[in-house]
Design an enzyme around this catalytic site. Structure first.
Site, PDB file in Angstrom:
ATOM      1  N   ARG A 163       0.825  -1.211   0.000  1.00  0.00           N
ATOM      2  CA  ARG A 163       0.000   0.000   0.000  1.00  0.00           C
ATOM      3  C   ARG A 163       0.858   1.259   0.000  1.00  0.00           C
ATOM      4  O   ARG A 163       0.448   2.307  -0.449  1.00  0.00           O
ATOM      5  CB  ARG A 163      -0.910   0.024   1.223  1.00  0.00           C
ATOM      6  CG  ARG A 163      -1.966  -1.064   1.219  1.00  0.00           C
ATOM      7  CD  ARG A 163      -2.786  -0.998   2.483  1.00  0.00           C
ATOM      8  NE  ARG A 163      -3.679  -2.131   2.609  1.00  0.00           N
ATOM      9  CZ  ARG A 163      -4.783  -2.127   3.335  1.00  0.00           C
ATOM     10  NH1 ARG A 163      -5.129  -1.038   4.001  1.00  0.00           N
ATOM     11  NH2 ARG A 163      -5.540  -3.186   3.415  1.00  0.00           N
ATOM     12  N   GLU A 200     -10.821  -1.426  -5.680  1.00  0.00           N
ATOM     13  CA  GLU A 200     -11.298  -0.464  -4.684  1.00  0.00           C
ATOM     14  C   GLU A 200     -10.367   0.755  -4.604  1.00  0.00           C
ATOM     15  O   GLU A 200      -9.192   0.647  -4.928  1.00  0.00           O
ATOM     16  CB  GLU A 200     -11.381  -1.124  -3.297  1.00  0.00           C
ATOM     17  CG  GLU A 200     -12.203  -0.306  -2.305  1.00  0.00           C
ATOM     18  CD  GLU A 200     -12.002  -0.706  -0.827  1.00  0.00           C
ATOM     19  OE1 GLU A 200     -11.012  -1.306  -0.483  1.00  0.00           O
ATOM     20  OE2 GLU A 200     -12.867  -0.384  -0.029  1.00  0.00           O
TER      21      GLU A 200
HETATM   22  N1  5AD Z   1      -7.639 -10.121   6.222  1.00  0.00           N
HETATM   23  C1  5AD Z   1      -8.861  -9.870   6.741  1.00  0.00           C
HETATM   24  N2  5AD Z   1      -9.271  -8.658   7.116  1.00  0.00           N
HETATM   25  C2  5AD Z   1      -8.414  -7.636   6.965  1.00  0.00           C
HETATM   26  N3  5AD Z   1      -8.528  -6.325   7.254  1.00  0.00           N
HETATM   27  C3  5AD Z   1      -7.396  -5.706   6.891  1.00  0.00           C
HETATM   28  N4  5AD Z   1      -6.531  -6.601   6.388  1.00  0.00           N
HETATM   29  C4  5AD Z   1      -7.144  -7.813   6.428  1.00  0.00           C
HETATM   30  C5  5AD Z   1      -6.764  -9.115   6.039  1.00  0.00           C
HETATM   31  N5  5AD Z   1      -5.568  -9.358   5.521  1.00  0.00           N
HETATM   32  C6  5AD Z   1      -9.713  -5.687   7.815  1.00  0.00           C
HETATM   33  C7  5AD Z   1      -9.541  -5.179   9.225  1.00  0.00           C
HETATM   34  C8  5AD Z   1     -10.607  -4.130   9.283  1.00  0.00           C
HETATM   35  C9  5AD Z   1     -10.722  -3.621   7.871  1.00  0.00           C
HETATM   36  C10 5AD Z   1     -10.331  -2.216   7.646  1.00  0.00           C
HETATM   37  O1  5AD Z   1      -9.979  -4.517   7.086  1.00  0.00           O
HETATM   38  O2  5AD Z   1      -9.772  -6.184  10.166  1.00  0.00           O
HETATM   39  O3  5AD Z   1     -11.832  -4.721   9.576  1.00  0.00           O
END
Ligand code: 5AD
Length: 509
Positions: free
Chosen positions: A100, A171
């Site tokens: 990112r 996204e």
């Molecule tokens: N796997 C699952 N959920 C994720 N989030 C961020 N990275 C991951 C990942 N690799 C989720 C966080 C939050 C949202 C912004 O994205 O838990 O809920």
């Protein structure tokens, strides 16, 4: 390159493309013409935009998780599990934090380390490092459409690689992936980075390849007044469509009050279509996405399922095309695949049970809708005025002037003057308007609602309310009520009103 909403000059695009594809070694595997042919062979059932349109026609709300791990085989296993055991309608590929921030060398180290220790040492899938062929494996092994989800201010290389890699949705946006994520990156530069991404999508569209685009709706979370996130969504929607994007999904994050959230979901496509048409764009398909609670979560899994269920309910009643699902591990970090699938199943159970139900249009719901529309139009009209008709220029000037102001944003390019606070019913109102271009009637509405809460709680509206609201969720509440003895003396009056308005006793603790 001067900032404008207008479609990117082809020469400028080509110039940037050479630069972008050279940013990491995997860029050399991007061959646009070959990628177009590849996309044309993807079955329609796996094309994001196609399934969204089908859902929109049938009035279905789809469920989509977030998920991503460092290594390809583990990522494939994870997504397969969420599809087969969770029943995910759409799949994600959540990108890791190094990628990112365009830190591909560190992402590479994360991959090596993950291989060495045998588990994911990154918080997502480093798609740039894995490259085009690995992305194609992700798309090929799944039966449902897959989207790239991230939070990247400059996501040009990631877009080139993942779109050539067969992903059918992407996204992000120049404001929504800047203001909540970066401290020191100008809005002008991220709008330009994202115009490149949108133009790339436009080029695919011109060749008959459909790529869905979804700006990130919730911004900084659960205390963003709907008009602010709507204004940003509409601007990013216009910026995208101006570059040739066709399939557009606009987002909104749950604030917590049923009527306000449903009103927000109802009005988002209305105001987006209104401004897109007004600005001369007609070639677009609009859908909506609702984000389950983007704030703090309870550690107790049973309580977390409660929060997830409430989000699912609102998504269904608000008739969102898609809902982004949380997991019972939200408070702990990256969820296991089992916890992730459980969140999807919980959500889908509610979506199924509520799919035939709608919220009746009451006076209260109509008022919420009217207010959101009026406020969003006030902001957008000022943006266009500041930009002398150009919404890209207007967006930059609007942030400078605080005409758009996102609460609690880390970016120094955001004024940070407005203060949101909940009213007695938990709807997000404004305690301080900063420089938002609202007329006296709009302001009076907010002031009245917050004054009513003050009366309920026996205190004058102040910054303390904002603080209490931020901490409320940690105590399992939506509205941050005072605990002081003095306020306690007034509980009886509050209980009376609470009983009348449906606020339960337990919220007053
Ligand atoms: N796997 C699952 N959920 C994720 N989030 C961020 N990275 C991951 C990942 N690799 C989720 C966080 C939050 C949202 C912004 O994205 O838990 O809920």
């Amino acid at each position: 390159m001067e900032l404008t909403v207008k479609q990117m000059d082809p020469e400028e695009f080509t110039r940037q493309r050479q630069e972008v594809l050279a940013q990491w070694i995997t860029g050399k595997d991007v061959d646009f013409e070959e990628a177009v042919v590849y996309h044309k062979n993807i079955p329609l059932s796996k094309v994001f935009a196609h399934k969204l349109e089908e859902g929109k026609r049938q009035g279905i709300t789809f469920a989509q998780p977030r998920a991503g791990v460092a290594l390809l085989h583990e990522h494939l296993e994870l997504l397969q599990y969420l599809q087969d055991e969770g029943g995910a309608d759409f799949l994600p590929t959540t990108i890791d934090s190094y990628t990112r921030q365009n830190r591909y060398t560190e992402a590479q180290a994360g991959i090596e380390e993950s291989r060495a220790v045998g588990r994911s040492m990154l918080n997502g899938f480093p798609a740039v490092n894995h490259g085009v062929a690995a992305c194609r494996q992700v798309v090929e092994k799944m039966q449902v459409p897959v989207q790239v989800r991230h939070g990247t201010p400059d996501a040009r290389l990631l877009a080139e690689i993942t779109l050539a890699g067969g992903f059918t949705a992407y996204e992000g946006g120049g404001i929504s992936y800047n203001i909540p994520y970066a401290k020191d990156v100008s809005i002008e530069s991220t709008i330009k980075y994202w115009q490149y991404v949108d133009r790339l999508v436009g080029l695919y569209e011109e060749r008959g390849v459909s790529i869905n685009r979804e700006p990130f709706g919730p911004l900084t979370g659960t205390l963003v007044p709907p008009a602010i996130s709507h204004a940003v969504a509409v601007i990013e929607g216009v910026l995208a469509v101006a570059q040739g994007v066709r399939s557009l999904t606009l987002g909104y994050g749950q604030c917590g009050n049923l009527l306000q959230d449903v009103a927000a979901l109802h009005t988002l496509p209305v105001v987006a279509e209104e401004y897109l048409k007004k600005l001369g764009y007609s070639n677009f398909d609009l859908t909506t996405v609702f984000h389950q609670w983007m704030g703090g979560f309870p550690q107790d899994e049973a309580k977390a399922y409660g929060v997830i269920s409430w989000g699912a309910t609102v998504a269904a009643l608000g008739k969102a095309t898609k809902v982004i699902v949380k997991t019972p591990h939200e408070a702990l970090g990256i969820p296991t695949k089992e916890a992730n699938a459980a969140g999807i199943r919980t959500t889908k159970q509610i979506l199924n049970m509520l799919k035939d139900q709608t919220l009746p249009m009451t006076k209260e719901l109509a008022l919420e809708e009217q207010m959101i529309l009026r406020e969003t139009r006030a902001i957008l009209d000022k943006v266009l005025e500041l930009g002398e008709g150009d919404i890209a220029v207007g967006a930059v000037r609007a942030f400078q002037a605080g005409v758009i102001d996102v609460p609690f944003a880390p970016s120094r390019f955001n004024a940070g003057k407005i203060l949101p606070a909940r009213d007695s019913q938990g709807a997000v109102r404004m305690l301080d308007f900063g420089n938002l271009p609202f007329d006296t009637e709009i302001k009076a509405f907010h002031q009245e609602r917050i004054a009513l809460r003050g009366r309920d709680e026996g205190r004058d509206p102040s910054f303390q309310m904002v603080i209490d609201d931020i901490y409320a969720i940690g105590k399992g509440m939506l509205v941050g009520r005072p605990r002081s003895k003095e306020a306690g003396l007034r509980w009886s009056a509050f209980e009376e009103r609470g009983a009348m308005s449906g606020i339960s006793q337990c919220e007053i603790k």
